[in-house]
Design a protein around this motif. Structure first.
Motif, PDB file in Angstrom:
ATOM      1  N   ARG A 118      28.648  27.103  50.974  1.00 34.73           N
ATOM      2  CA  ARG A 118      27.672  27.905  50.281  1.00 34.73           C
ATOM      3  C   ARG A 118      27.908  29.609  50.701  1.00 34.73           C
ATOM      4  NH1 ARG A 118      22.890  30.358  52.288  1.00 34.73           N
ATOM      5  NH2 ARG A 118      21.081  30.612  50.652  1.00 34.73           N
ATOM      6  N   LEU A 119      28.310  29.622  51.838  1.00 32.55           N
ATOM      7  CA  LEU A 119      28.615  30.966  52.305  1.00 32.55           C
ATOM      8  C   LEU A 119      30.056  31.407  51.636  1.00 32.55           C
ATOM      9  CD1 LEU A 119      28.170  33.530  54.115  1.00 32.55           C
ATOM     10  CD2 LEU A 119      29.798  32.396  56.010  1.00 32.55           C
ATOM     11  N   ARG A 120      30.966  30.641  51.557  1.00 31.84           N
ATOM     12  CA  ARG A 120      32.121  30.955  50.540  1.00 31.84           C
ATOM     13  C   ARG A 120      31.762  31.418  49.229  1.00 31.84           C
ATOM     14  NH1 ARG A 120      34.816  26.632  51.135  1.00 31.84           N
ATOM     15  NH2 ARG A 120      34.449  25.596  49.488  1.00 31.84           N
ATOM     16  N   ASP A 121      30.948  30.778  48.381  1.00 25.58           N
ATOM     17  CA  ASP A 121      30.488  31.227  47.275  1.00 25.58           C
ATOM     18  C   ASP A 121      29.840  32.403  47.134  1.00 25.58           C
ATOM     19  OD1 ASP A 121      31.617  28.650  46.248  1.00 25.58           O
ATOM     20  OD2 ASP A 121      29.618  27.742  46.171  1.00 25.58           O
ATOM     21  N   GLN A 122      28.854  32.799  48.156  1.00 24.81           N
ATOM     22  CA  GLN A 122      28.391  34.006  48.187  1.00 24.81           C
ATOM     23  C   GLN A 122      29.205  35.162  48.385  1.00 24.81           C
ATOM     24  OE1 GLN A 122      25.407  32.987  51.528  1.00 24.81           O
ATOM     25  NE2 GLN A 122      23.817  33.248  49.851  1.00 24.81           N
ATOM     26  N   ILE A 123      30.255  34.999  49.301  1.00 24.41           N
ATOM     27  CA  ILE A 123      31.126  35.857  49.429  1.00 24.41           C
ATOM     28  C   ILE A 123      32.102  36.243  48.562  1.00 24.41           C
ATOM     29  CG2 ILE A 123      33.107  36.674  51.104  1.00 24.41           C
ATOM     30  CD1 ILE A 123      31.886  35.594  53.417  1.00 24.41           C
ATOM     31  N   ALA A 124      32.525  35.268  47.663  1.00 19.70           N
ATOM     32  CA  ALA A 124      33.270  35.383  46.605  1.00 19.70           C
ATOM     33  C   ALA A 124      32.641  35.920  45.514  1.00 19.70           C
ATOM     34  CB  ALA A 124      33.455  33.805  45.985  1.00 19.70           C
ATOM     35  N   ALA A 125      31.128  35.848  45.451  1.00 21.24           N
ATOM     36  CA  ALA A 125      30.526  36.525  44.333  1.00 21.24           C
ATOM     37  C   ALA A 125      30.439  38.123  44.782  1.00 21.24           C
ATOM     38  CB  ALA A 125      28.903  36.150  44.377  1.00 21.24           C
ATOM     39  N   VAL A 126      30.307  38.600  45.903  1.00 23.30           N
ATOM     40  CA  VAL A 126      30.453  39.761  46.411  1.00 23.30           C
ATOM     41  C   VAL A 126      31.544  40.568  46.134  1.00 23.30           C
ATOM     42  CG1 VAL A 126      30.224  41.572  48.344  1.00 23.30           C
ATOM     43  CG2 VAL A 126      28.704  39.535  48.187  1.00 23.30           C
ATOM     44  N   LEU A 127      33.076  39.544  46.262  1.00 23.09           N
ATOM     45  CA  LEU A 127      34.357  40.025  46.128  1.00 23.09           C
ATOM     46  C   LEU A 127      34.441  40.308  44.734  1.00 23.09           C
ATOM     47  CD1 LEU A 127      36.341  37.858  48.442  1.00 23.09           C
ATOM     48  CD2 LEU A 127      35.754  40.344  48.858  1.00 23.09           C
ATOM     49  N   VAL A 143      43.760  52.760  33.023  1.00 21.50           N
ATOM     50  CA  VAL A 143      44.536  51.948  33.756  1.00 21.50           C
ATOM     51  C   VAL A 143      44.892  50.702  33.021  1.00 21.50           C
ATOM     52  CG1 VAL A 143      45.226  50.900  36.051  1.00 21.50           C
ATOM     53  CG2 VAL A 143      44.171  53.119  36.136  1.00 21.50           C
ATOM     54  N   PRO A 144      46.272  50.103  32.744  1.00 23.42           N
ATOM     55  CA  PRO A 144      46.461  49.093  32.219  1.00 23.42           C
ATOM     56  C   PRO A 144      45.881  47.566  33.169  1.00 23.42           C
ATOM     57  CG  PRO A 144      48.480  50.360  32.421  1.00 23.42           C
ATOM     58  CD  PRO A 144      47.452  51.166  33.392  1.00 23.42           C
ATOM     59  N   ASP A 145      45.461  46.799  32.357  1.00 18.22           N
ATOM     60  CA  ASP A 145      45.059  45.386  33.030  1.00 18.22           C
ATOM     61  C   ASP A 145      44.071  45.986  34.163  1.00 18.22           C
ATOM     62  OD1 ASP A 145      44.603  42.896  33.405  1.00 18.22           O
ATOM     63  OD2 ASP A 145      46.629  42.553  34.098  1.00 18.22           O
ATOM     64  N   PRO A 146      43.000  46.543  34.011  1.00 18.00           N
ATOM     65  CA  PRO A 146      42.164  46.935  35.174  1.00 18.00           C
ATOM     66  C   PRO A 146      41.494  46.153  35.985  1.00 18.00           C
ATOM     67  CG  PRO A 146      40.997  47.222  32.789  1.00 18.00           C
ATOM     68  CD  PRO A 146      42.493  46.934  32.756  1.00 18.00           C
ATOM     69  N   GLU A 147      41.282  44.878  35.368  1.00 19.69           N
ATOM     70  CA  GLU A 147      40.524  44.106  36.330  1.00 19.69           C
ATOM     71  C   GLU A 147      41.610  43.319  37.504  1.00 19.69           C
ATOM     72  OE1 GLU A 147      37.447  42.070  36.910  1.00 19.69           O
ATOM     73  OE2 GLU A 147      36.390  43.861  35.792  1.00 19.69           O
ATOM     74  N   THR A 148      42.747  42.999  36.774  1.00 19.12           N
ATOM     75  CA  THR A 148      43.755  42.508  37.749  1.00 19.12           C
ATOM     76  C   THR A 148      44.420  43.557  38.645  1.00 19.12           C
ATOM     77  OG1 THR A 148      44.452  40.930  35.745  1.00 19.12           O
ATOM     78  CG2 THR A 148      45.835  41.212  37.690  1.00 19.12           C
ATOM     79  N   THR A 149      44.435  44.648  38.213  1.00 19.05           N
ATOM     80  CA  THR A 149      44.712  45.584  39.050  1.00 19.05           C
ATOM     81  C   THR A 149      43.708  46.090  39.874  1.00 19.05           C
ATOM     82  OG1 THR A 149      45.922  46.832  37.047  1.00 19.05           O
ATOM     83  CG2 THR A 149      45.569  48.148  39.008  1.00 19.05           C
ATOM     84  N   ALA A 150      42.592  45.953  39.678  1.00 17.36           N
ATOM     85  CA  ALA A 150      41.449  46.092  40.830  1.00 17.36           C
ATOM     86  C   ALA A 150      41.639  44.984  41.742  1.00 17.36           C
ATOM     87  CB  ALA A 150      40.166  46.224  40.035  1.00 17.36           C
ATOM     88  N   ALA A 151      41.909  43.584  41.342  1.00 15.77           N
ATOM     89  CA  ALA A 151      42.079  42.659  42.346  1.00 15.77           C
ATOM     90  C   ALA A 151      43.041  42.954  43.471  1.00 15.77           C
ATOM     91  CB  ALA A 151      42.163  41.361  41.636  1.00 15.77           C
ATOM     92  N   MET A 152      44.297  43.331  42.774  1.00 14.19           N
ATOM     93  CA  MET A 152      45.370  43.557  43.712  1.00 14.19           C
ATOM     94  C   MET A 152      45.139  44.918  44.450  1.00 14.19           C
ATOM     95  SD  MET A 152      47.335  41.203  42.860  1.00 14.19           S
ATOM     96  CE  MET A 152      48.658  41.798  43.751  1.00 14.19           C
ATOM     97  N   LEU A 154      42.418  46.101  45.793  1.00 13.96           N
ATOM     98  CA  LEU A 154      41.462  45.797  46.870  1.00 13.96           C
ATOM     99  C   LEU A 154      42.167  44.555  47.779  1.00 13.96           C
ATOM    100  CD1 LEU A 154      38.258  45.418  44.624  1.00 13.96           C
ATOM    101  CD2 LEU A 154      38.626  46.940  46.412  1.00 13.96           C
ATOM    102  N   ALA A 155      42.629  43.531  47.318  1.00  7.91           N
ATOM    103  CA  ALA A 155      43.408  42.678  48.052  1.00  7.91           C
ATOM    104  C   ALA A 155      44.420  43.476  49.348  1.00  7.91           C
ATOM    105  CB  ALA A 155      43.973  41.696  47.463  1.00  7.91           C
TER     106      ALA A 155
END
Length: 199
Positions: A118-127, A143-152, A154-155
């Motif tokens: 449950r906590l993992r799902d909640q944190i995943a939603a925040v991320l 910026v090209p491919d903005p969602e994937t770029t944002a993920a990279m 932030l990671a």
């Protein structure tokens, strides 16, 4: 102060106590008794407001993470280019040592999430929300491919924070330069060179 207001105040004090105690003691060492002592209430009050200590800790951490994600908007609003946004994100890492309370809170929460679906799902939603916020801003700045770029992006920033608790990380200026290249942004902090021609 009416009963409903008092109840909200007690809940907030318990949640704030949890955010303080998790980095101090570790997730599994936060008990009903220590929460009650820190919040200035009796132990029975803890279970009046929350079904379990685990539920209280989950809510406290997820609420704190949501506040951090909401703060991303301020960082992005102050940036006039993708390069400036990268610089601001990398600079924010310098505020944390890896052993400070907020860093320890994040590490403890991630460890707890490996044992709590449950906590993992909640944190995943925040991320996911943080990726969407940054992705929308990047899309607005072409910026090209903005969602994937944002993920990279932030990671990478999260990784820098985690590494600070283990060893000295790379030079911030060098890190920012690498991440600016990821966005196709210019090589310096001035914003003079931004999106590469034709991208």
């Amino acid at each position: 102060m009416d009963a409903a207001t008092r109840g909200r105040d007690v809940r907030q004090r318990l949640l704030a106590a949890a955010v303080e105690l998790i980095p101090e003691r570790g997730w599994t060492a936060v008990s009903t008794r220590v929460l009650a002592e820190r919040a200035g209430v009796t132990p029975s009050v803890v279970h009046y407001h929350f079904p379990s200590v685990s539920a209280l800790l989950d809510e406290a951490v997820v609420g704190f993470m949501r506040e951090v994600v909401a703060g991303i908007d301020e960082v992005l609003a102050a940036a006039d280019s993708p390069a400036a946004a990268v610089d601001a994100m990398v600079a924010s890492v310098a505020r944390y040592t890896g052993s400070d309370p907020l860093s320890l809170l994040a590490v403890e929460a991630c460890l707890a999430a490996t044992r709590d679906d449950r906590l993992r799902d909640q944190i995943a939603a925040v991320l996911a929300e943080s990726r969407h916020r940054v992705g929308r801003w990047l899309a607005a700045h072409d910026v090209p491919d903005p969602e994937t770029t944002a993920a990279m992006l932030l990671a990478a920033v999260d990784g820098l924070l985690l590494h600070r608790s283990l060893a000295a990380g790379p030079d911030p200026a060098a890190t920012a330069a690498v991440l600016r290249r990821l966005l196709g942004a210019g090589p310096d902090r001035t914003g003079k060179v931004e999106q590469e021609e034709g991208r």
